[in-house]
Design a protein around this motif. Structure first.
Motif, short mmCIF file in Angstrom:
data_model
loop_
_atom_site.label_atom_id
_atom_site.label_comp_id
_atom_site.label_asym_id
_atom_site.label_seq_id
_atom_site.Cartn_x
_atom_site.Cartn_y
_atom_site.Cartn_z
N UNK A 24 66.26 69.56 24.66
CA UNK A 24 67.55 69.05 24.10
C UNK A 24 67.34 67.67 23.61
N UNK A 25 66.61 66.73 24.61
CA UNK A 25 66.43 65.50 24.13
C UNK A 25 66.01 65.01 22.82
N UNK A 26 64.78 65.96 22.41
CA UNK A 26 64.36 65.90 21.16
C UNK A 26 65.34 65.82 19.92
N UNK A 27 66.35 66.94 19.92
CA UNK A 27 67.34 66.76 19.04
C UNK A 27 68.24 65.72 19.26
N UNK A 28 68.62 65.26 20.68
CA UNK A 28 69.59 64.10 20.67
C UNK A 28 69.02 63.04 20.27
N UNK A 29 67.66 62.71 20.73
CA UNK A 29 67.12 61.52 20.20
C UNK A 29 66.79 61.43 18.53
N UNK A 30 66.56 62.51 18.02
CA UNK A 30 66.76 62.75 16.50
C UNK A 30 67.79 62.16 15.84
N UNK A 31 69.03 62.82 16.58
CA UNK A 31 70.38 62.28 15.85
C UNK A 31 70.45 60.82 16.14
N UNK A 32 70.04 60.30 17.20
CA UNK A 32 70.42 59.04 17.51
C UNK A 32 69.57 57.95 16.83
N UNK A 33 68.77 58.86 16.16
CA UNK A 33 67.69 57.54 15.30
C UNK A 33 66.95 56.53 16.16
N UNK A 34 67.27 55.14 15.85
CA UNK A 34 66.59 54.28 16.48
C UNK A 34 67.03 53.67 17.94
N UNK A 35 68.10 54.38 18.10
CA UNK A 35 68.48 54.05 19.78
C UNK A 35 67.64 54.44 20.81
N UNK A 36 67.59 53.27 21.67
CA UNK A 36 66.67 53.31 22.67
C UNK A 36 67.03 54.62 23.59
N UNK A 37 66.21 55.18 24.31
CA UNK A 37 66.54 56.31 25.09
C UNK A 37 67.17 56.02 26.43
N UNK A 38 66.87 54.53 26.64
CA UNK A 38 67.15 54.25 28.12
C UNK A 38 66.16 54.90 29.30
N UNK A 48 55.72 65.34 6.04
CA UNK A 48 56.92 64.75 6.23
C UNK A 48 57.72 66.14 6.84
N UNK A 49 58.93 65.63 7.46
CA UNK A 49 59.70 66.46 8.02
C UNK A 49 61.02 66.81 7.42
N UNK A 50 61.33 68.00 7.16
CA UNK A 50 62.27 68.70 6.16
C UNK A 50 63.35 69.29 6.90
N UNK A 51 64.36 68.59 7.94
CA UNK A 51 65.42 69.50 8.53
C UNK A 51 66.41 70.00 7.61
N UNK A 52 66.48 69.24 6.38
CA UNK A 52 67.30 69.98 5.17
C UNK A 52 66.39 69.88 4.01
N UNK A 105 58.88 62.20 15.79
CA UNK A 105 57.66 61.96 16.79
C UNK A 105 58.15 61.03 17.73
N UNK A 106 58.81 59.88 17.25
CA UNK A 106 59.39 58.89 18.40
C UNK A 106 60.23 59.43 19.48
N UNK A 107 61.07 60.56 18.99
CA UNK A 107 61.95 61.37 20.07
C UNK A 107 61.11 61.93 21.08
N UNK A 108 59.80 62.44 20.61
CA UNK A 108 59.02 63.20 21.37
C UNK A 108 58.22 62.33 22.55
N UNK A 109 58.11 61.12 21.98
CA UNK A 109 57.47 60.13 22.69
C UNK A 109 58.06 59.48 23.92
#
Length: 419
Positions: free
Chosen positions: A399-413, A151-155, A171-175
């Motif tokens: 930066x995009x990894x953190x941005x997409x992490x925070x955006x959750x399931x939103x598409x990156x465009x 698992x991933x424990x940012x907190x 993982x999805x953010x990195x993809x």
């Protein structure tokens, strides 16, 4: 002879310089204590001279086998406490293990390519050994999505469920997914990641596994969620997969590839990726130099398995044509994951005994405790590698990894590589 065994035991434990207290009751009822007395306390009874000799000669697998067979019992403490005390005195650098009195590690290292020879037929057998166990066993300790990887424990205070959701999101953010992208999931497990990528990110996923049990449940889940048009799960070796994919993801499968086959793995990945394709590999790794697999783990838990050093992975990546575009090391995240698994398993241990037997339950208990200890006190970590056929296919900053992490399931465009 018996005096010699006890002398070897003393020499081995004295040089560990333990923090805490380890008390051992020998088969002749003689009791000996080791450690500085500060910290955890554990007391084990070794009930036969044969078991003691096997432990002295080769602690791995001597200790877990003696526990499984009832020849090592805990008067005070448990396997997790025992391993914490044993590893507490370790002062060597990462990857430099404390060797038993009669070292077998050199032989194991020399034999590792034989142990990790995993052609297709053997890979299937190895997978069935572990992953085709009863579904009910995995129900005892996994989260509802059956994520059987770190698992991933940012907190630090996340629940297991939250950490596994965060892992999939990371993982999805990195993809760098766009709607409709074709994704190959190598080692798709019970389908959780593939279903998430299809349902929440709009991907078209093909998951491949060698486990009959995993395949059956994955297909059941896809049908229940009405995702059959977006997700397809197959029983097939990754080496037999054809076609081209925009993205490849592999989580917790590379540990089963075997060092002999790393070149084959990355060459195949290169051939399956589109020209602007991206791959994310999530694997257990070691921060120290190459080594050999624990005999206990190899014999009872993951036959054919191996935890690679980063240098071993990179050597094969470099000759495959793939570019390394990002590397992240997850340090103690798996220790926390395994702690959750171990506590959940122990809370329902009686059910494991009913499913199999007491010896199996002891084996599984030691496996979870030893794995947690390896990530908490030894050099085990998790590597996440992002790879691409074209290094300009991904943004030039992270930066995009953190941005997409925070955006959750939103598409990156349509995020451009120059962003």
């Amino acid at each position: 002879m018996l005096a010699a065994i006890l002398e070897l035991l003393n020499r081995f434990l004295d040089r560990l310089d333990l923090r805490g207290t380890l008390t051992i009751t020998c088969p002749n009822k003689e009791t000996r204590s080791y450690g500085d007395g500060n910290g955890e306390t554990v007391h084990v009874s070794i009930n036969s001279w044969t078991a003691l000799w096997r432990i002295v000669v080769a602690p791995d697998p001597g200790v877990p086998e003696a526990y499984m067979d009832g020849e090592l019992t805990f008067v005070e403490g448990d396997p997790a406490t025992f391993l914490k005390v044993i590893y507490s005195g370790k002062t060597s650098a990462p990857g430099q293990e404390l060797h038993p009195i009669l070292p077998t590690d050199k032989l194991r290292y020399l034999m590792r390519r034989l142990h990790q020879f995993n052609p297709k037929w053997r890979s299937r057998t190895n997978v069935k050994h572990h992953y085709d166990l009863s579904r009910r066993l995995y129900d005892l300790f996994l989260d509802a999505d059956r994520q059987y990887s770190c698992g991933y424990f940012p907190k630090p205070d996340l629940t297991l469920e939250q950490a596994q959701i965060a892992k999939k999101r990371h993982i999805a953010a990195k993809l760098l997914l766009d709607e409709g992208m074709r994704v190959l999931d190598i080692g798709s497990g019970w389908g959780g990641l593939g279903l998430t990528l299809a349902r929440d990110y709009g991907a078209r996923v093909r998951g491949v596994t060698l486990s009959d049990e995993q395949l059956a449940l994955s297909r059941e889940r896809a049908e229940a969620e009405k995702l059959g048009e977006r997700v397809n799960f197959d029983l097939i070796d990754y080496r037999d997969v054809n076609g081209r994919f925009d993205r490849i993801v592999s989580v917790g499968m590379f540990e089963h590839v075997g060092v002999n086959h790393y070149g084959e793995f990355f060459d195949k990945a290169y051939s399956l990726l589109e020209d602007e394709g991206v791959m994310v590999l999530h694997t257990i790794g070691r921060t120290g130099p190459p080594d050999a697999t624990s005999p206990f783990i190899r014999k009872y838990i993951f036959p054919g398995g191996y935890i690679p050093a980063l240098s071993e992975i990179m050597r094969s990546v470099e000759t495959s044509g793939l570019h390394v575009t990002d590397v992240e090391v997850l340090t103690d995240h798996y220790a926390e994951t395994l702690k959750h698994w171990r506590e959940r398993f122990m809370a329902r241990r009686d059910e494991a005994v009913a499913l199999y037997d007491e010896r199996f339950a002891r084996m599984w208990e030691f496996y979870l405790a030893a794995s947690e200890a390896a990530f908490r006190y030894q050099d085990m970590v998790v590597f996440q590698l992002q790879l691409a056929r074209d290094k300009l296919s991904v943004p030039r900053t992270r930066d995009y990894i953190t941005d997409l992490d925070r955006a959750g399931t939103q598409r990156r465009g349509k995020m451009k590589a120059v962003s």
